[in-house]
Design a protein around this motif. Structure first.
Motif, PDB file in Angstrom:
ATOM      1  N   SER A  85       0.864  -1.185   0.000  1.00 42.28           N
ATOM      2  CA  SER A  85       0.000   0.000   0.000  1.00 42.28           C
ATOM      3  C   SER A  85       0.895   1.228   0.000  1.00 42.28           C
ATOM      4  CB  SER A  85      -0.882   0.009   1.249  1.00 42.28           C
ATOM      5  OG  SER A  85      -1.723  -1.110   1.256  1.00 42.28           O
ATOM      6  N   TYR A  86       0.421   2.305  -0.631  1.00 41.87           N
ATOM      7  CA  TYR A  86       1.209   3.532  -0.675  1.00 41.87           C
ATOM      8  C   TYR A  86       0.268   4.728  -0.734  1.00 41.87           C
ATOM      9  CZ  TYR A  86       0.080   3.739  -5.632  1.00 41.87           C
ATOM     10  OH  TYR A  86      -0.599   3.801  -6.823  1.00 41.87           O
ATOM     11  N   GLU A  87       0.835   5.892  -0.503  1.00 41.95           N
ATOM     12  CA  GLU A  87       0.101   7.142  -0.664  1.00 41.95           C
ATOM     13  C   GLU A  87       1.000   8.104  -1.415  1.00 41.95           C
ATOM     14  OE1 GLU A  87      -1.852  10.683   1.977  1.00 41.95           O
ATOM     15  OE2 GLU A  87      -1.980   8.629   2.748  1.00 41.95           O
ATOM     16  N   LYS A  88       0.456   8.705  -2.466  1.00 46.91           N
ATOM     17  CA  LYS A  88       1.213   9.670  -3.254  1.00 46.91           C
ATOM     18  C   LYS A  88       0.288  10.819  -3.616  1.00 46.91           C
ATOM     19  CE  LYS A  88       4.125  10.213  -7.308  1.00 46.91           C
ATOM     20  NZ  LYS A  88       4.702   9.609  -8.493  1.00 46.91           N
ATOM     21  N   GLY A  90      -1.597  12.544  -1.847  1.00 46.22           N
ATOM     22  CA  GLY A  90      -2.888  12.446  -1.182  1.00 46.22           C
ATOM     23  C   GLY A  90      -3.791  11.342  -1.693  1.00 46.22           C
ATOM     24  N   VAL A  91      -3.301  10.528  -2.618  1.00 45.04           N
ATOM     25  CA  VAL A  91      -4.087   9.431  -3.174  1.00 45.04           C
ATOM     26  C   VAL A  91      -3.482   8.111  -2.714  1.00 45.04           C
ATOM     27  CG1 VAL A  91      -4.866   8.316  -5.307  1.00 45.04           C
ATOM     28  CG2 VAL A  91      -4.713  10.806  -5.187  1.00 45.04           C
ATOM     29  N   SER A  92      -4.318   7.253  -2.143  1.00 44.51           N
ATOM     30  CA  SER A  92      -3.864   5.935  -1.688  1.00 44.51           C
ATOM     31  C   SER A  92      -4.010   4.924  -2.811  1.00 44.51           C
ATOM     32  CB  SER A  92      -4.677   5.473  -0.484  1.00 44.51           C
ATOM     33  OG  SER A  92      -4.478   6.346   0.595  1.00 44.51           O
ATOM     34  N   GLY A 113      -2.384  -1.600   5.236  1.00 49.45           N
ATOM     35  CA  GLY A 113      -1.738  -0.308   5.054  1.00 49.45           C
ATOM     36  C   GLY A 113      -0.264  -0.402   4.707  1.00 49.45           C
TER      37      GLY A 113
END
Length: 159
Positions: A85-88, A90-92, A113
């Motif tokens: 899982s990642y967030e870039k 503000g988008v997961s 997560g």
């Protein structure tokens, strides 16, 4: 005289800190298996036939060398991959990682997560109280087979 008392006090505090550090490190090593890989705390989320499910676990590498989790298979899904899982911006999202290095003398968690096992196109419902079979393949250690309970949270057991 005051200097002597201060020196004794500082030495005492230093000794306690040294003992505390050794105890903490000892506990970490106590959690590692001796010269093997151990899979712990495995669990899978409930999910419906044809959908996507996730499995989570902890890998304890008590060996002197880094190993690599090469693949995971199950008869409960058509496709099984190791994901992150990642967030870039503000988008997961999630992405397959292929292989996952497991550092020597370390514990690696696959958890919601983070890194996890993604099971796509489930061949059956995964219901709470049920279990699935997983086979983890490591590049050096070989194959580890485990029975994974389906529940909403970790079961805290060793496989």
């Amino acid at each position: 005289m005051i200097l002597d008392h201060l020196l004794v006090f500082v030495s005492f505090i230093f000794g306690i800190l040294l003992i505390s550090c050794r105890a903490e490190k000892g506990n970490i090593n106590a959690d590692l298996p001796q010269n093997k890989i151990e899979v712990r705390d495995a669990w899978a989320r409930p999910a419906k036939l044809g959908m996507t499910g996730g499995a989570y676990l902890t890998i304890a590498n008590g060996m002197e060398n880094t190993d690599t989790l090469v693949s995971v298979t199950t008869n409960a899904a058509l496709i099984t991959e190791i994901h992150q899982s990642y967030e870039k911006d503000g988008v997961s999202g999630m992405r397959p990682v292929g292989e996952l290095p497991i550092e020597a003398r370390s514990i690696t968690e696959l958890k919601p997560g983070g890194y996890h096992i993604m099971m796509m196109q489930l061949s059956r419902d995964l219901t709470t109280g049920d279990s699935i079979s997983l086979r983890l393949l490591f590049s050096q250690y070989g194959s580890v087979k485990l029975n994974v309970p389906v529940s909403g949270e970790s079961q805290n057991h060793i496989n």
